[in-house]
Design an enzyme around this catalytic site. Sequence first.
Site, short mmCIF file in Angstrom:
data_model
loop_
_atom_site.label_atom_id
_atom_site.label_comp_id
_atom_site.label_asym_id
_atom_site.label_seq_id
_atom_site.Cartn_x
_atom_site.Cartn_y
_atom_site.Cartn_z
N ASP A 1 37.37 29.13 5.38
CA ASP A 1 36.77 27.85 5.78
C ASP A 1 37.81 26.78 6.12
O ASP A 1 37.73 25.64 5.63
CB ASP A 1 35.88 27.30 4.63
CG ASP A 1 34.90 28.34 4.09
OD1 ASP A 1 34.34 29.11 4.88
OD2 ASP A 1 34.70 28.36 2.85
N GLU B 1 25.68 27.12 9.38
CA GLU B 1 26.54 26.38 8.45
C GLU B 1 27.86 26.07 9.14
O GLU B 1 28.06 26.40 10.30
CB GLU B 1 26.77 27.18 7.15
CG GLU B 1 27.49 28.50 7.37
CD GLU B 1 27.65 29.31 6.09
OE1 GLU B 1 27.16 28.91 5.02
OE2 GLU B 1 28.27 30.39 6.18
O1 FUB Z 1 33.11 29.62 1.42
C1 FUB Z 1 31.80 29.52 0.93
C2 FUB Z 1 30.86 29.36 2.05
O2 FUB Z 1 30.94 30.48 2.93
C3 FUB Z 1 31.15 28.19 2.95
O3 FUB Z 1 30.81 26.96 2.41
C4 FUB Z 1 30.40 28.60 4.14
O4 FUB Z 1 30.68 27.87 5.29
C5 FUB Z 1 30.79 30.05 4.26
O5 FUB Z 1 32.01 30.23 4.91
#
Ligand code: FUB
Length: 335
Positions: free
Chosen positions: A32, A238
């Site tokens: 991320d 996301e």
């Molecule tokens: O790293 C945990 C979660 O997985 C992140 O918040 C999301 O964007 C995904 O990459």
Amino acid sequence: TTHDGRLVAPLDHGEEPAALAGPLVDGIWTADPSGHVWDGTLWIYPSHDEDTGAAADDEGSHYDMRDYHVLSLASLDSEVVDHGVALAVEDVPWASRQLWAPDAARRGDTYYLFFPAKDHEGVFRIGVATSAHPGGPFEAQPEPIAGAYSIDPAVFTDDDGSSYLVTGGILGGQLQRWRDDEYTGVDAYPALDEPALAPRIARLSDDLLSLAEPTRPVVLVDDEGRPLAARDVNRFFEGAWIAKVAGRYVFMYSNGDSHQLVYATGDSPYGPYTYSGVLLGPVTGWTTHGSIVEWGGEWYLLYHDAERSGRDHLRSVRMARLEVDDDGSMRLAHG
Ligand code: FUB
């Protein structure tokens, strides 16, 4: 292969410098990545993946991160510096677990780390912590940011100095449990022909510690201006990121169920943003998430994959060069 069984060719980096040739760091798992260039150095704010033994489930409980490490890169050929623990969950009074994807901002001499974590009731909130150094350590505010929720905070600062906080993630990120800024505790998804769930954006206060206004939805539309429907493969999932490229606002995110990094463009940080294309196809691993950053006159994509571990929740941050046209269209530069 990806989580949905597709075969993915590794990116061909050709004779690229060290930073573009493979995972940026060994020894810790990172994911991320949010990139910022401050005083000529590329600072990277990633999640710090660990295998704590937490069982995998649809809530993403196995993404059980307990602290953050900040990385920096003075040039493409230099070693990546790991600045050690920047913030740990035990130093955040309101947080209980799962320090997911962070971002950072700078105002004056202060650096701000924005991060999601579950509170003591298991609800994802967004926190902020400050430091005099971009690499930390950071000191967390005692409470989460009022009015901000879900996961994956990203802060965009416009040319006029206004900063905006965008957040949101579906499924484990709990966005589907919020309506009109209220937590319902109930998973509620739109019908497939209804507009998709939208990430949330709000301008930040001048001290970057609170929201200056209630959040509003970031609407993604097709090229006829229709909001993307819940069934659209390019709906938001996301990992939002906002940047200004060639004078236009770019909204990058992980899409739909296939989890590609795609982008949309607009004329205001609030949107609406028109879907514009794929930047990175599905990577090895269930998640994808990244940022784009201009450094030394070139644009780069920071992203992660799980190629090295073969396990969804143990990821490695990588970097690739982007080609950007005068009209802001972007694609990966291969070779
Ligand atoms: O790293 C945990 C979660 O997985 C992140 O918040 C999301 O964007 C995904 O990459």
